[in-house]
Design a protein around this motif. Structure first.
Motif, PDB file in Angstrom:
ATOM      1  N   LYS A 107      -9.278  10.800   6.095  1.00  0.00           N
ATOM      2  CA  LYS A 107      -8.932   9.667   5.266  1.00  0.00           C
ATOM      3  C   LYS A 107     -10.088   8.665   5.217  1.00  0.00           C
ATOM      4  O   LYS A 107     -10.658   8.311   6.247  1.00  0.00           O
ATOM      5  CB  LYS A 107      -7.666   8.955   5.806  1.00  0.00           C
ATOM      6  CG  LYS A 107      -6.477   9.891   5.978  1.00  0.00           C
ATOM      7  CD  LYS A 107      -6.054  10.471   4.648  1.00  0.00           C
ATOM      8  CE  LYS A 107      -4.773  11.279   4.778  1.00  0.00           C
ATOM      9  NZ  LYS A 107      -4.964  12.522   5.542  1.00  0.00           N
ATOM     10  N   VAL A 130      -1.487  -1.147  -4.092  1.00  0.00           N
ATOM     11  CA  VAL A 130      -2.672  -0.314  -3.919  1.00  0.00           C
ATOM     12  C   VAL A 130      -2.202   1.101  -3.577  1.00  0.00           C
ATOM     13  O   VAL A 130      -1.538   1.310  -2.555  1.00  0.00           O
ATOM     14  CB  VAL A 130      -3.597  -0.856  -2.822  1.00  0.00           C
ATOM     15  CG1 VAL A 130      -4.761   0.109  -2.575  1.00  0.00           C
ATOM     16  CG2 VAL A 130      -4.126  -2.227  -3.212  1.00  0.00           C
ATOM     17  N   TYR A 162     -10.465   2.001   3.583  1.00  0.00           N
ATOM     18  CA  TYR A 162     -10.596   1.086   2.462  1.00  0.00           C
ATOM     19  C   TYR A 162     -10.689  -0.344   2.972  1.00  0.00           C
ATOM     20  O   TYR A 162     -10.074  -0.693   3.956  1.00  0.00           O
ATOM     21  CB  TYR A 162      -9.379   1.216   1.529  1.00  0.00           C
ATOM     22  CG  TYR A 162      -9.330   2.550   0.816  1.00  0.00           C
ATOM     23  CD1 TYR A 162      -9.897   2.697  -0.433  1.00  0.00           C
ATOM     24  CD2 TYR A 162      -8.727   3.658   1.420  1.00  0.00           C
ATOM     25  CE1 TYR A 162      -9.844   3.909  -1.100  1.00  0.00           C
ATOM     26  CE2 TYR A 162      -8.673   4.874   0.766  1.00  0.00           C
ATOM     27  CZ  TYR A 162      -9.240   4.989  -0.502  1.00  0.00           C
ATOM     28  OH  TYR A 162      -9.186   6.201  -1.157  1.00  0.00           O
ATOM     29  N   ASP A 205     -11.300  11.219  -2.392  1.00  0.00           N
ATOM     30  CA  ASP A 205     -10.211  10.256  -2.302  1.00  0.00           C
ATOM     31  C   ASP A 205     -10.520   9.067  -3.216  1.00  0.00           C
ATOM     32  O   ASP A 205     -11.688   8.696  -3.404  1.00  0.00           O
ATOM     33  CB  ASP A 205     -10.048   9.746  -0.870  1.00  0.00           C
ATOM     34  CG  ASP A 205      -9.618  10.844   0.095  1.00  0.00           C
ATOM     35  OD1 ASP A 205      -9.422  11.992  -0.359  1.00  0.00           O
ATOM     36  OD2 ASP A 205      -9.485  10.548   1.299  1.00  0.00           O
ATOM     37  N   PRO A 219     -10.519  -1.512  -5.677  1.00  0.00           N
ATOM     38  CA  PRO A 219      -9.971  -0.240  -6.187  1.00  0.00           C
ATOM     39  C   PRO A 219     -10.992   0.535  -7.005  1.00  0.00           C
ATOM     40  O   PRO A 219     -11.953  -0.031  -7.541  1.00  0.00           O
ATOM     41  CB  PRO A 219      -8.820  -0.715  -7.076  1.00  0.00           C
ATOM     42  CG  PRO A 219      -9.315  -2.031  -7.610  1.00  0.00           C
ATOM     43  CD  PRO A 219     -10.082  -2.667  -6.476  1.00  0.00           C
ATOM     44  N   ARG A 249      -3.358   4.772  -2.659  1.00  0.00           N
ATOM     45  CA  ARG A 249      -4.505   5.504  -2.139  1.00  0.00           C
ATOM     46  C   ARG A 249      -4.192   7.002  -2.199  1.00  0.00           C
ATOM     47  O   ARG A 249      -3.249   7.466  -1.558  1.00  0.00           O
ATOM     48  CB  ARG A 249      -4.828   5.060  -0.709  1.00  0.00           C
ATOM     49  CG  ARG A 249      -5.060   3.553  -0.616  1.00  0.00           C
ATOM     50  CD  ARG A 249      -5.538   3.098   0.732  1.00  0.00           C
ATOM     51  NE  ARG A 249      -4.587   3.395   1.805  1.00  0.00           N
ATOM     52  CZ  ARG A 249      -4.691   2.892   3.043  1.00  0.00           C
ATOM     53  NH1 ARG A 249      -5.685   2.079   3.350  1.00  0.00           N
ATOM     54  NH2 ARG A 249      -3.798   3.189   3.961  1.00  0.00           N
ATOM     55  N   THR A 275       0.831  -1.202   0.000  1.00  0.00           N
ATOM     56  CA  THR A 275       0.000   0.000   0.000  1.00  0.00           C
ATOM     57  C   THR A 275       0.865   1.251   0.000  1.00  0.00           C
ATOM     58  O   THR A 275       1.842   1.338   0.746  1.00  0.00           O
ATOM     59  CB  THR A 275      -0.928   0.020   1.223  1.00  0.00           C
ATOM     60  OG1 THR A 275      -1.739  -1.164   1.219  1.00  0.00           O
ATOM     61  CG2 THR A 275      -1.843   1.234   1.195  1.00  0.00           C
ATOM     62  N   CYS A 290      -9.110  -5.923  -3.281  1.00  0.00           N
ATOM     63  CA  CYS A 290      -8.629  -4.604  -2.853  1.00  0.00           C
ATOM     64  C   CYS A 290      -9.668  -3.504  -3.063  1.00  0.00           C
ATOM     65  O   CYS A 290      -9.473  -2.379  -2.596  1.00  0.00           O
ATOM     66  CB  CYS A 290      -7.339  -4.250  -3.604  1.00  0.00           C
ATOM     67  SG  CYS A 290      -5.975  -5.397  -3.332  1.00  0.00           S
ATOM     68  N   HIS A 348      -5.270  10.770  -1.428  1.00  0.00           N
ATOM     69  CA  HIS A 348      -6.097  11.518  -0.500  1.00  0.00           C
ATOM     70  C   HIS A 348      -6.027  13.013  -0.806  1.00  0.00           C
ATOM     71  O   HIS A 348      -4.961  13.545  -1.132  1.00  0.00           O
ATOM     72  CB  HIS A 348      -5.625  11.319   0.945  1.00  0.00           C
ATOM     73  CG  HIS A 348      -5.431   9.891   1.344  1.00  0.00           C
ATOM     74  ND1 HIS A 348      -6.471   9.071   1.675  1.00  0.00           N
ATOM     75  CD2 HIS A 348      -4.300   9.146   1.464  1.00  0.00           C
ATOM     76  CE1 HIS A 348      -5.999   7.874   1.989  1.00  0.00           C
ATOM     77  NE2 HIS A 348      -4.685   7.889   1.865  1.00  0.00           N
ATOM     78  N   ASP A 353       0.371   5.511   0.158  1.00  0.00           N
ATOM     79  CA  ASP A 353      -0.548   6.621   0.404  1.00  0.00           C
ATOM     80  C   ASP A 353       0.052   7.925  -0.119  1.00  0.00           C
ATOM     81  O   ASP A 353       1.228   8.215   0.136  1.00  0.00           O
ATOM     82  CB  ASP A 353      -0.843   6.757   1.896  1.00  0.00           C
ATOM     83  CG  ASP A 353      -1.790   5.662   2.384  1.00  0.00           C
ATOM     84  OD1 ASP A 353      -2.979   5.715   2.038  1.00  0.00           O
ATOM     85  OD2 ASP A 353      -1.330   4.744   3.110  1.00  0.00           O
ATOM     86  N   SER A 413      -8.666   5.123  -4.969  1.00  0.00           N
ATOM     87  CA  SER A 413      -7.595   4.130  -4.894  1.00  0.00           C
ATOM     88  C   SER A 413      -7.345   3.510  -6.263  1.00  0.00           C
ATOM     89  O   SER A 413      -8.240   3.395  -7.100  1.00  0.00           O
ATOM     90  CB  SER A 413      -7.940   3.022  -3.890  1.00  0.00           C
ATOM     91  OG  SER A 413      -9.071   2.295  -4.324  1.00  0.00           O
TER      92      SER A 413
END
Length: 369
Positions: free
Chosen positions: A366, A356, A369, A145, A177, A358, A133, A175, A360, A135, A147
């Motif tokens: 946040k 993944v 997920y 937000d 997404p 993410r 992951t 996941c 933001h 971010d 992903s």
């Protein structure tokens, strides 16, 4: 085909050294053992050269066996070097009897056992994909937000087929997404084999509200028909970007660049400064240029993070970033180790992965997920 014939020739030379090393500890007469070792590189070549005429089950079995033989041979050949140095030292000491009577047997057994241990560990790592992951915060005017699930270097073909593409779909869907990106080398090089088996059908269930997008890699080029590959992928919901820009989510700009192998001189285009801009390519060749052109996120694959230790000593020098995540100016660059593998599912180093990412909105709560 020429590539694999060259590998077979190199393999025949390497197995002579491996035979000389392992003959001291294996309970097999020397000449039959040599004959066995000499056959292995030929078995490696057969499924790649004759895949069009062999039954698929034989091709798949031979290619998987050949892939693990290649991994075994790789490390067995490396272990020849300390063995040779040890032999030189003992010869300089004038103790040939010590080498023949004791050291050769123990070192041979040690090298054989270590090679099999590395093969077992590498096979286990290669079969266990992980989720990594990343971010990112942005002050761009995105609606919300979101992903991204990024996968690269799938390498569908004689080794990895429909069951593998279905596994990828399950892992990515888990996941949840907003969009899926495929970073090239979707096939291993034999497009006709992939089409005969219909390996792309495993992507049919990929679920991503904003879409599934891909770029091509050097192994896709080896399939010799990028247009056909893109067309068939499109039937299963994968949109191939060939120098195109799309807007999958309001406020998000996605650019898929042609692979460096295909178009090495293609310019790096400027990013849309108002949007959160994503630059996707197969090889991580344009990280610095993308940062200078104002892109927010650069994603790529190709390197496999070396796949075999100690190959990262090479890939780490070839690319500005060969694996992981790093910022270049205001841009975040992410290079994946890949989901599949070249040859067998074998890794000594970073495991295969789904990344993944993410994204933001800066200073906003946040999402979970």
């Amino acid at each position: 085909h020429y590539f694999y014939l060259i590998l077979a020739f190199i393999g025949e030379l390497s197995v002579l050294g491996q035979w000389a090393l392992f003959r001291h500890s294996l309970p097999v007469p020397e000449m039959p053992l040599l004959a066995l070792f000499m056959v292995l590189p030929i078995l490696y070549v057969i499924p790649y050269v004759f895949s069009e005429v062999l039954p698929p089950i034989i091709t798949r079995g031979l290619t998987r066996f050949a892939g693990y033989w290649f991994s075994f041979s790789y490390y067995a050949t490396m272990l020849l070097i300390p063995g040779l140095l040890l032999w030189i030292v003992i010869r300089l000491m004038g103790r040939d009897d010590l080498w023949q009577g004791t050291v050769s047997v123990y070192y041979s057994a040690f090298a054989f056992g270590l090679t099999w241990l590395l093969l077992a560990v590498g096979a286990w790592i290669g079969h266990h994909q992980v989720v990594r992951t990343v971010d990112i915060e942005t002050d761009k005017a995105i609606d919300r937000d979101f992903s991204i699930a990024f996968v690269s270097d799938i390498h569908l073909g004689a080794v990895l087929g429909t069951s593998f593409s279905r596994q990828l779909t399950r892992d990515v869907n888990a996941c949840r997404p907003d969009m899926v990106l495929m970073g090239g080398d979707i096939i291993d090089g034999d497009l006709q084999y992939v089409l005969r088996e219909d390996s792309f059908s495993g992507f049919e269930g990929l679920k991503a509200p904003a879409g599934v997008f891909a770029v091509m890699g050097n192994h896709d080029t080896y399939g010799e028909n990028l247009a056909l590959e893109a067309e068939v992928l499109g039937r299963y919901g994968v949109q191939v970007l060939n120098g195109d820009v799309v807007t999958p989510i309001p406020g998000v700009s996605l650019f898929g660049r042609e692979d460096y192998y295909i178009a090495p001189a293609a310019p790096v285009r400027k990013a849309d400064e108002a949007a959160f801009s994503i630059f996707m390519e197969h090889e991580p060749m344009h990280i610095h240029q993308a940062a200078e052109a104002g892109w927010d996120l650069h994603v790529s694959g190709h390197t496999h993070a070396g796949q075999f230790w100690p190959n990262r000593l090479v890939t780490g020098r070839l690319f500005a970033l060969d694996y992981g995540t790093r910022t270049f100016g205001k841009m975040t660059a992410m290079v994946s180790s890949g989901y599949g593998a070249w040859g067998a599912l074998f890794r000594i180093g970073p495991p295969p992965e789904v990344v993944v990412i993410r994204v933001h909105k800066k200073d906003s709560p946040k999402e979970i997920y």
